[in-house]
Structures are given as C-alpha cells and as structure tokens.
Motif scaffolding. Structure first.
Motif, PDB file in Angstrom:
ATOM      1  N   GLY A   1      -4.084   2.192  -2.412  1.00  0.00           N
ATOM      2  CA  GLY A   1      -5.584   2.231  -2.825  1.00  0.00           C
ATOM      3  C   GLY A   1      -6.024   0.762  -2.830  1.00  0.00           C
ATOM      4  N   ILE A   2      -5.619   0.042  -3.888  1.00  0.00           N
ATOM      5  CA  ILE A   2      -5.877  -1.334  -4.235  1.00  0.00           C
ATOM      6  C   ILE A   2      -5.226  -2.163  -3.086  1.00  0.00           C
ATOM      7  CG2 ILE A   2      -5.410  -3.194  -5.776  1.00  0.00           C
ATOM      8  CD1 ILE A   2      -5.188  -1.028  -8.185  1.00  0.00           C
ATOM      9  N   SER A   3      -4.075  -1.933  -2.618  1.00  0.00           N
ATOM     10  CA  SER A   3      -3.600  -2.730  -1.718  1.00  0.00           C
ATOM     11  C   SER A   3      -4.342  -2.452  -0.246  1.00  0.00           C
ATOM     12  CB  SER A   3      -2.087  -2.760  -1.306  1.00  0.00           C
ATOM     13  OG  SER A   3      -1.347  -2.843  -2.571  1.00  0.00           O
ATOM     14  N   PHE A   4      -4.778  -1.236  -0.070  1.00  0.00           N
ATOM     15  CA  PHE A   4      -5.578  -0.829   1.263  1.00  0.00           C
ATOM     16  C   PHE A   4      -6.965  -1.633   1.275  1.00  0.00           C
ATOM     17  CE2 PHE A   4      -8.487   1.749   3.746  1.00  0.00           C
ATOM     18  CZ  PHE A   4      -7.912   1.601   5.018  1.00  0.00           C
ATOM     19  N   ALA A   5      -7.374  -1.907  -0.053  1.00  0.00           N
ATOM     20  CA  ALA A   5      -8.751  -2.501  -0.056  1.00  0.00           C
ATOM     21  C   ALA A   5      -8.385  -4.118   0.402  1.00  0.00           C
ATOM     22  CB  ALA A   5      -9.191  -2.647  -1.433  1.00  0.00           C
ATOM     23  N   PHE A   6      -7.404  -4.593  -0.181  1.00  0.00           N
ATOM     24  CA  PHE A   6      -7.105  -5.967   0.430  1.00  0.00           C
ATOM     25  C   PHE A   6      -6.915  -6.102   1.796  1.00  0.00           C
ATOM     26  CE2 PHE A   6      -6.120  -6.734  -3.861  1.00  0.00           C
ATOM     27  CZ  PHE A   6      -6.826  -7.832  -4.174  1.00  0.00           C
ATOM     28  N   LEU A   7      -6.372  -5.127   2.433  1.00  0.00           N
ATOM     29  CA  LEU A   7      -5.844  -4.924   3.885  1.00  0.00           C
ATOM     30  C   LEU A   7      -7.159  -4.641   4.663  1.00  0.00           C
ATOM     31  CD1 LEU A   7      -3.673  -4.802   5.830  1.00  0.00           C
ATOM     32  CD2 LEU A   7      -3.474  -2.376   5.748  1.00  0.00           C
ATOM     33  N   LEU A   8      -8.089  -3.969   4.169  1.00  0.00           N
ATOM     34  CA  LEU A   8      -9.514  -3.746   4.789  1.00  0.00           C
ATOM     35  C   LEU A   8     -10.310  -5.117   4.564  1.00  0.00           C
ATOM     36  CD1 LEU A   8     -11.793  -1.820   5.761  1.00  0.00           C
ATOM     37  CD2 LEU A   8     -12.303  -1.418   3.359  1.00  0.00           C
ATOM     38  N   ARG A   9      -9.988  -5.684   3.837  1.00  0.00           N
ATOM     39  CA  ARG A   9     -10.706  -6.995   3.644  1.00  0.00           C
ATOM     40  C   ARG A   9     -10.097  -8.100   4.671  1.00  0.00           C
ATOM     41  NH1 ARG A   9      -8.182 -10.688   0.401  1.00  0.00           N
ATOM     42  NH2 ARG A   9      -9.148 -12.755   1.090  1.00  0.00           N
ATOM     43  N   LEU A  10      -8.874  -8.050   4.880  1.00  0.00           N
ATOM     44  CA  LEU A  10      -8.325  -8.846   5.958  1.00  0.00           C
ATOM     45  C   LEU A  10      -8.926  -8.469   7.311  1.00  0.00           C
ATOM     46  CD1 LEU A  10      -4.446  -9.288   5.024  1.00  0.00           C
ATOM     47  CD2 LEU A  10      -6.286 -11.093   5.616  1.00  0.00           C
ATOM     48  N   PHE A  11      -8.823  -6.958   7.429  1.00  0.00           N
ATOM     49  CA  PHE A  11      -9.237  -6.438   8.804  1.00  0.00           C
ATOM     50  C   PHE A  11     -10.644  -6.910   9.190  1.00  0.00           C
ATOM     51  CE2 PHE A  11     -11.172  -2.907  11.356  1.00  0.00           C
ATOM     52  CZ  PHE A  11     -10.429  -3.093  12.471  1.00  0.00           C
ATOM     53  N   LEU A  12     -11.533  -6.615   8.162  1.00  0.00           N
ATOM     54  CA  LEU A  12     -13.066  -7.032   8.323  1.00  0.00           C
ATOM     55  C   LEU A  12     -13.235  -8.676   8.701  1.00  0.00           C
ATOM     56  CD1 LEU A  12     -14.770  -4.778   5.898  1.00  0.00           C
ATOM     57  CD2 LEU A  12     -14.539  -4.407   8.195  1.00  0.00           C
ATOM     58  N   LYS A  13     -12.349  -9.350   7.916  1.00  0.00           N
ATOM     59  CA  LYS A  13     -12.464 -10.873   8.236  1.00  0.00           C
ATOM     60  C   LYS A  13     -11.945 -11.250   9.392  1.00  0.00           C
ATOM     61  CE  LYS A  13     -12.348 -15.044   5.363  1.00  0.00           C
ATOM     62  NZ  LYS A  13     -11.836 -15.573   4.250  1.00  0.00           N
ATOM     63  N   HIS A  14     -10.701 -10.738   9.956  1.00  0.00           N
ATOM     64  CA  HIS A  14     -10.057 -11.377  10.956  1.00  0.00           C
ATOM     65  C   HIS A  14      -9.653 -10.263  11.944  1.00  0.00           C
ATOM     66  CE1 HIS A  14      -9.218 -15.255   8.618  1.00  0.00           C
ATOM     67  NE2 HIS A  14      -9.078 -14.193   7.584  1.00  0.00           N
TER      68      HIS A  14
ATOM     69  N   PHE B   1       6.788   5.779   8.046  1.00  0.00           N
ATOM     70  CA  PHE B   1       5.694   4.713   7.846  1.00  0.00           C
ATOM     71  C   PHE B   1       6.222   3.461   7.225  1.00  0.00           C
ATOM     72  CE2 PHE B   1       3.183   7.945   9.438  1.00  0.00           C
ATOM     73  CZ  PHE B   1       2.070   7.196  10.215  1.00  0.00           C
ATOM     74  N   VAL B   2       7.227   3.660   5.882  1.00  0.00           N
ATOM     75  CA  VAL B   2       7.794   2.589   5.310  1.00  0.00           C
ATOM     76  C   VAL B   2       8.653   1.987   6.362  1.00  0.00           C
ATOM     77  CG1 VAL B   2       9.410   1.853   3.673  1.00  0.00           C
ATOM     78  CG2 VAL B   2       7.498   3.437   3.108  1.00  0.00           C
TER      79      VAL B   2
ATOM     80  N   ASN C   1       0.890  -0.984  -0.104  1.00  0.00           N
ATOM     81  CA  ASN C   1       0.057   0.170   0.003  1.00  0.00           C
ATOM     82  C   ASN C   1       0.825   1.315  -0.097  1.00  0.00           C
ATOM     83  OD1 ASN C   1      -2.441   1.543  -0.029  1.00  0.00           O
ATOM     84  ND2 ASN C   1      -2.238   1.774   2.564  1.00  0.00           N
ATOM     85  N   LEU C   2       2.027   1.243   0.846  1.00  0.00           N
ATOM     86  CA  LEU C   2       2.811   2.383   0.676  1.00  0.00           C
ATOM     87  C   LEU C   2       3.797   2.341  -0.486  1.00  0.00           C
ATOM     88  CD1 LEU C   2       3.774   2.103   4.449  1.00  0.00           C
ATOM     89  CD2 LEU C   2       2.450   4.195   3.367  1.00  0.00           C
TER      90      LEU C   2
END
Length: 137
Positions: free
Chosen positions: A43-56, A115-116, A37-38
C-alpha cells in the motif's frame, strides 16, 4: 545553446534525455518499491510506485527506467487483482470451511510467491542493465 542540443539529439525543445545513470537508478527504484510492496509495506510502497509511474512511466518505452517502471506498476496491479479476486472467489465457492481456508491459503501462497520471484528476477535484470522482456505492457 539548448535548441542546438535538442536538435542534435532529435528532441523537442524543452525536453531532455535521461542519462544512463538516472535510467539505471529509476529501474532499481521501481524494482525495489515493487518488492517492498510485496514483502514489507503493501500500500505505502505502491503509492511510491504509482508516483514513479505517473512521473516517468509515459516516457520512451525503450529506456531501461521506463521499461522497469511500467513492468512493476502493471505487475503490481495484476498481482493485487489475482490475489484479491482469487481469494474472494475461493471463499465464495468453498465457504467458511476448514477445507476452504486451506485452499485460500495455498492459492495466496502460490500466487504471492510467484510475484515475489518475478520481482527478484526483475531486480536482477535491472542491476544487469537489461530491460524486462515479458510481459510487455
């Protein structure tokens, strides 16, 4: 007998305990998507990170995977907020001047690099099977 296994591990019926390999895999995925994401696909990577957060992300906070997922998600939000608000604030304060743009570029570079580096440290901790100690969200 699933109910005996759940009772033995003090889990509610229908829930399961993640294996250590799955936990390690989730931690590495979270740190990988955070760095992606960084550095590569914001954006696209943040969407995958959001999916991981919502699931786990709402699981047991002491587990390695949940710990790293929560840390990467909240650090992504914090980083995005600091970069966006800081750059906008500097632009509003200093205006569209060469000196203003110099400060905006310096601020962005400093915050983004910090942040990196935090992400690289988090990935090292995930590979070492250690939880993130600070910040605790």
């Amino acid at each position: 007998m699933p109910f005996l296994v759940a009772k033995e591990n003090k889990l509610a019926y229908g829930s399961y305990k993640q294996s250590k390999n799955e936990d390690l895999s989730l931690a590495k995925q979270a740190e990988g998507w955070y760095l992606c994401n960084l550095l590569v696909l914001p954006g696209i990577s943040f969407a995958f990170l959001l999916r991981l957060f919502l699931k786990h992300g709402s699981g047991d906070r002491s587990s390695l995977g949940t710990n790293h997922i929560r840390q990467t998600f909240f650090m992504s939000l914090l980083g995005g907020g600091l970069v966006f608000s800081g750059c906008i604030g500097l632009y509003l304060l200093l205006g569209n001047t060469p000196n203003g743009w110099m400060w905006i570029i310096m601020y962005f570079t400093l915050v983004h690099t910090s942040f990196v580096m935090w992400g690289i440290l988090g990935l090292a901790w995930a590979l070492a099977k250690k939880p993130i100690l600070f910040p605790k969200f």
